[in-house]
Design a protein around this motif. Structure first.
Motif, PDB file in Angstrom:
ATOM      1  N   PRO A 136      53.980  42.903  39.211  1.00 56.33           N
ATOM      2  CA  PRO A 136      53.737  42.177  37.955  1.00 56.33           C
ATOM      3  C   PRO A 136      52.243  42.011  37.689  1.00 56.33           C
ATOM      4  CG  PRO A 136      55.434  41.081  39.249  1.00 56.33           C
ATOM      5  CD  PRO A 136      54.838  42.141  40.130  1.00 56.33           C
ATOM      6  N   ASP A 137      51.893  42.028  36.408  1.00 61.56           N
ATOM      7  CA  ASP A 137      50.483  41.926  36.026  1.00 61.56           C
ATOM      8  C   ASP A 137      49.826  40.669  36.585  1.00 61.56           C
ATOM      9  OD1 ASP A 137      50.892  44.249  34.630  1.00 61.56           O
ATOM     10  OD2 ASP A 137      51.111  43.262  32.684  1.00 61.56           O
ATOM     11  N   GLU A 138      50.558  39.554  36.563  1.00 67.01           N
ATOM     12  CA  GLU A 138      49.987  38.295  37.031  1.00 67.01           C
ATOM     13  C   GLU A 138      49.647  38.356  38.519  1.00 67.01           C
ATOM     14  OE1 GLU A 138      52.434  38.608  34.924  1.00 67.01           O
ATOM     15  OE2 GLU A 138      51.604  37.593  33.149  1.00 67.01           O
ATOM     16  N   VAL A 139      50.473  39.073  39.301  1.00 65.32           N
ATOM     17  CA  VAL A 139      50.204  39.221  40.739  1.00 65.32           C
ATOM     18  C   VAL A 139      48.968  40.093  40.947  1.00 65.32           C
ATOM     19  CG1 VAL A 139      51.084  40.096  42.942  1.00 65.32           C
ATOM     20  CG2 VAL A 139      52.613  38.869  41.386  1.00 65.32           C
ATOM     21  N   THR A 140      48.906  41.188  40.185  1.00 64.15           N
ATOM     22  CA  THR A 140      47.750  42.080  40.289  1.00 64.15           C
ATOM     23  C   THR A 140      46.459  41.344  39.946  1.00 64.15           C
ATOM     24  OG1 THR A 140      49.109  43.997  39.696  1.00 64.15           O
ATOM     25  CG2 THR A 140      46.729  44.238  39.478  1.00 64.15           C
ATOM     26  N   VAL A 141      46.488  40.579  38.873  1.00 59.26           N
ATOM     27  CA  VAL A 141      45.302  39.832  38.460  1.00 59.26           C
ATOM     28  C   VAL A 141      44.958  38.762  39.495  1.00 59.26           C
ATOM     29  CG1 VAL A 141      44.402  38.222  36.730  1.00 59.26           C
ATOM     30  CG2 VAL A 141      45.525  40.316  36.009  1.00 59.26           C
ATOM     31  N   GLY A 142      45.966  38.174  40.110  1.00 62.50           N
ATOM     32  CA  GLY A 142      45.715  37.202  41.171  1.00 62.50           C
ATOM     33  C   GLY A 142      44.955  37.829  42.331  1.00 62.50           C
ATOM     34  N   ILE A 143      45.319  39.057  42.651  1.00 68.80           N
ATOM     35  CA  ILE A 143      44.637  39.788  43.723  1.00 68.80           C
ATOM     36  C   ILE A 143      43.204  40.131  43.311  1.00 68.80           C
ATOM     37  CG2 ILE A 143      44.585  42.054  44.844  1.00 68.80           C
ATOM     38  CD1 ILE A 143      47.519  41.790  45.399  1.00 68.80           C
ATOM     39  N   LEU A 144      43.027  40.540  42.056  1.00 70.66           N
ATOM     40  CA  LEU A 144      41.673  40.834  41.570  1.00 70.66           C
ATOM     41  C   LEU A 144      40.811  39.575  41.575  1.00 70.66           C
ATOM     42  CD1 LEU A 144      42.434  43.210  38.561  1.00 70.66           C
ATOM     43  CD2 LEU A 144      41.270  43.821  40.682  1.00 70.66           C
ATOM     44  N   LYS A 145      41.402  38.456  41.198  1.00 70.25           N
ATOM     45  CA  LYS A 145      40.673  37.189  41.184  1.00 70.25           C
ATOM     46  C   LYS A 145      40.192  36.828  42.587  1.00 70.25           C
ATOM     47  CE  LYS A 145      41.059  32.425  39.463  1.00 70.25           C
ATOM     48  NZ  LYS A 145      40.937  31.609  40.659  1.00 70.25           N
ATOM     49  N   ALA A 146      41.075  37.014  43.575  1.00 64.41           N
ATOM     50  CA  ALA A 146      40.702  36.729  44.960  1.00 64.41           C
ATOM     51  C   ALA A 146      39.558  37.635  45.408  1.00 64.41           C
ATOM     52  CB  ALA A 146      41.915  36.906  45.878  1.00 64.41           C
TER      53      ALA A 146
END
Length: 200
Positions: free
Chosen positions: A71-81
């Protein structure tokens, strides 16, 4: 727990678009060296989190193992980290993301929470006929198997059918620039740098 970080107001964030065979990898390396950017590849970050069995990595592996898209939100969460762990970076170049308008919107929202944004979106413009010629040459010179070449051709089709439609989203923000991807590597790089410098 939300990590309070301070990012440099002079940070430069770039998205480099281009289908397989457009020379994106070569130009990314040159941009990273010139502007001292941190490279954010979603594929590399996924593999790192999975190997370290982080909470996000466990989630990603579960999606992949079940044949589902992350999911996009998970991917963005990883990018944020990844951004938070490189808070001292001069800026970032995003590789493999965003691929859809929704992903671009989610990315914009995430960067806004960190008080930064995408500054420039550069699209390497290479027609499909030229790309397929390059892939054929690459297959012959690198010993790629035929099935690998087929996968690359599918990724080219996916780019022109899906990813390229993200550009109007950034064009509406005045951030997207198309650069001719056919020609001398240094000439193309100079044009990319001109676009990036104009956006700083």
């Amino acid at each position: 727990m939300f990590l309070q970080i301070k990012l440099s107001p002079l940070m430069l964030n770039i998205v480099l678009f281009g289908p397989p065979g457009a020379g994106k990898g070569t130009q990314s390396e040159k941009l990273i060296a010139k502007y001292k950017l941190a490279h954010l590849s979603t594929g590399d970050i996924f593999r790192d989190h999975i190997s370290r069995k982080t909470e996000l990595g466990v989630k990603v592996k579960e999606y992949i193992d079940n044949g589902l898209l992350v999911p996009d939100e998970v991917t963005v969460g990883i990018l944020k980290a990844a951004i938070e762990s490189n808070a001292g970076a001069t800026g970032f170049i995003f590789d493999g993301f965003p691929r859809t308008v929704h992903q671009a919107e989610v990315l914009d929202n995430m960067l806004a929470t960190l008080q930064t944004k995408i500054h420039a979106v550069v699209a390497l413009d290479v027609n499909e006929e030229e790309l397929k010629k390059r892939i054929e040459i690459r297959k012959q010179t690198s010993g790629r198997a035929d099935d690998d070449a087929e996968k690359v051709l599918k990724r080219i089709d996916e780019y022109f059918n899906k990813t390229v439609h993200v550009l109007p989203y950034y064009e509406a923000q005045g951030k997207a620039v198309k650069v001719q991807g056919i020609g001398e590597i240094e000439t193309i790089f100079t044009e990319i740098c001109n676009a990036v410098d104009a956006a700083k």
